[in-house]
Design a protein around this motif. Structure first.
Motif, short mmCIF file in Angstrom:
data_model
loop_
_atom_site.label_atom_id
_atom_site.label_comp_id
_atom_site.label_asym_id
_atom_site.label_seq_id
_atom_site.Cartn_x
_atom_site.Cartn_y
_atom_site.Cartn_z
N LEU A 160 -1.68 -3.14 4.22
CA LEU A 160 -0.50 -3.04 5.08
C LEU A 160 0.73 -2.64 4.27
O LEU A 160 1.73 -2.19 4.82
CB LEU A 160 -0.28 -4.38 5.77
N GLY A 161 0.63 -2.74 2.96
CA GLY A 161 1.71 -2.32 2.08
C GLY A 161 2.00 -0.83 2.17
O GLY A 161 3.10 -0.39 1.82
N PHE A 162 1.04 -0.05 2.65
CA PHE A 162 1.29 1.38 2.83
C PHE A 162 2.25 1.63 4.00
O PHE A 162 2.86 2.69 4.09
CB PHE A 162 -0.01 2.15 3.04
N VAL A 163 2.36 0.63 4.88
CA VAL A 163 3.28 0.73 6.02
C VAL A 163 4.58 0.00 5.71
O VAL A 163 5.66 0.51 5.97
CB VAL A 163 2.62 0.15 7.29
N VAL A 164 4.46 -1.20 5.16
CA VAL A 164 5.61 -2.02 4.76
C VAL A 164 5.41 -2.35 3.29
O VAL A 164 4.59 -3.20 2.96
CB VAL A 164 5.70 -3.31 5.60
N PRO A 165 6.10 -1.67 2.39
CA PRO A 165 5.84 -1.83 0.96
C PRO A 165 5.86 -3.27 0.44
O PRO A 165 5.08 -3.61 -0.45
CB PRO A 165 6.95 -1.00 0.30
N VAL A 166 6.67 -4.14 1.01
CA VAL A 166 6.71 -5.53 0.53
C VAL A 166 5.37 -6.24 0.78
O VAL A 166 5.06 -7.23 0.13
CB VAL A 166 7.91 -6.30 1.15
N MET A 167 4.58 -5.71 1.70
CA MET A 167 3.28 -6.34 1.98
C MET A 167 2.30 -6.16 0.82
O MET A 167 1.31 -6.89 0.75
CB MET A 167 2.69 -5.79 3.28
N PHE A 168 2.56 -5.23 -0.08
CA PHE A 168 1.74 -5.16 -1.30
C PHE A 168 1.88 -6.47 -2.06
O PHE A 168 0.89 -7.04 -2.53
CB PHE A 168 2.16 -3.99 -2.20
N ALA A 192 1.70 -11.90 11.79
CA ALA A 192 2.39 -11.78 13.07
C ALA A 192 3.88 -11.53 12.86
O ALA A 192 4.51 -10.75 13.58
CB ALA A 192 2.17 -13.03 13.91
N LEU A 193 4.45 -12.19 11.86
CA LEU A 193 5.88 -12.00 11.57
C LEU A 193 6.17 -10.64 10.94
O LEU A 193 7.33 -10.21 10.91
CB LEU A 193 6.39 -13.12 10.67
N SER A 194 5.15 -9.97 10.45
CA SER A 194 5.37 -8.64 9.87
C SER A 194 5.62 -7.58 10.95
O SER A 194 6.18 -6.53 10.65
CB SER A 194 4.18 -8.23 9.00
N VAL A 195 5.22 -7.87 12.18
CA VAL A 195 5.37 -6.90 13.27
C VAL A 195 6.84 -6.54 13.49
O VAL A 195 7.19 -5.35 13.50
CB VAL A 195 4.69 -7.39 14.56
N PRO A 196 7.75 -7.51 13.67
CA PRO A 196 9.16 -7.12 13.85
C PRO A 196 9.74 -6.39 12.65
O PRO A 196 10.59 -5.52 12.80
CB PRO A 196 9.89 -8.44 14.09
N VAL A 197 9.27 -6.75 11.47
CA VAL A 197 9.74 -6.06 10.26
C VAL A 197 9.30 -4.60 10.29
O VAL A 197 10.08 -3.70 9.99
CB VAL A 197 9.23 -6.77 8.99
N MET A 198 8.04 -4.38 10.67
CA MET A 198 7.55 -3.00 10.75
C MET A 198 8.36 -2.19 11.76
O MET A 198 8.69 -1.03 11.51
CB MET A 198 6.06 -2.98 11.14
N ILE A 199 8.68 -2.81 12.89
CA ILE A 199 9.37 -2.09 13.95
C ILE A 199 10.84 -1.84 13.61
O ILE A 199 11.32 -0.71 13.68
CB ILE A 199 9.25 -2.85 15.29
N VAL A 249 12.71 -2.62 10.62
CA VAL A 249 13.13 -2.23 9.28
C VAL A 249 12.46 -0.92 8.84
O VAL A 249 13.11 -0.05 8.29
CB VAL A 249 12.83 -3.36 8.26
N GLU A 250 11.19 -0.79 9.10
CA GLU A 250 10.44 0.38 8.62
C GLU A 250 10.27 1.47 9.67
O GLU A 250 9.64 2.48 9.42
CB GLU A 250 9.06 -0.05 8.11
N ASP A 251 10.79 1.26 10.88
CA ASP A 251 10.70 2.24 11.98
C ASP A 251 9.28 2.68 12.28
O ASP A 251 9.02 3.86 12.57
CB ASP A 251 11.58 3.46 11.69
N VAL A 252 8.35 1.76 12.24
CA VAL A 252 6.96 2.04 12.61
C VAL A 252 6.88 2.00 14.13
O VAL A 252 7.56 1.21 14.79
CB VAL A 252 6.02 0.98 11.98
N ASP A 253 6.06 2.87 14.69
CA ASP A 253 5.84 2.90 16.13
C ASP A 253 5.42 1.51 16.60
O ASP A 253 4.61 0.84 15.95
CB ASP A 253 4.76 3.92 16.48
#
Length: 113
Positions: free
Chosen positions: A68-76, A14-21, A23-27
């Motif tokens: 999910l690391g393909f979207v946010v690399p640190v998630m690897f 759940a906390l990865s959502v703001p990071v994706m939005i 930091v990583e500019d994910v839709d």
């Protein structure tokens, strides 16, 4: 132990959502769908671990978290850590259950004497 791992993992997902939005500019829709979707599946699975098939879903959550690391690399890294914790909890839990069954069988056998 597996339920605890899935619950903690759900919080991180759940906390990865703001990071994706931010930091990583994910839709936003994609980030919410991936992060919160996996988090909800993790929480539901944690509640269903009394059923054997739920462990298969738990394994799938681990794959999804690493993926999910393909979207946010640190998630690897984070996903691999949670997968290792999940595997440890899974195999240790199986070992504990086998020991409990053995102890119960031994206790039942000693009662007959």
């Amino acid at each position: 132990m597996c339920a605890a791992m899935l619950t903690l993992e759900a919080i991180v997902l759940a906390l990865s959502v703001p990071v994706m939005i931010s930091v990583e500019d994910v839709d936003t829709g994609l980030a919410v769908g991936l992060g919160l979707g996996l988090a909800v599946v993790a929480v539901l699975t944690a509640g269903l671990l009394s059923r054997p098939w739920a462990y298969v879903v738990g394994h799938a959550v681990q794959v999804g978290t690493v993926g999910l690391g393909f979207v946010v690399p640190v998630m690897f890294v984070v996903g691999t850590i949670f997968a290792a914790l999940w595997a440890t909890a899974y195999f240790l839990g199986r070992r504990i259950e086998a020991d409990k069954a053995r102890w119960a069988a031994e206790a039942a056998g000693s009662d007959e004497v």
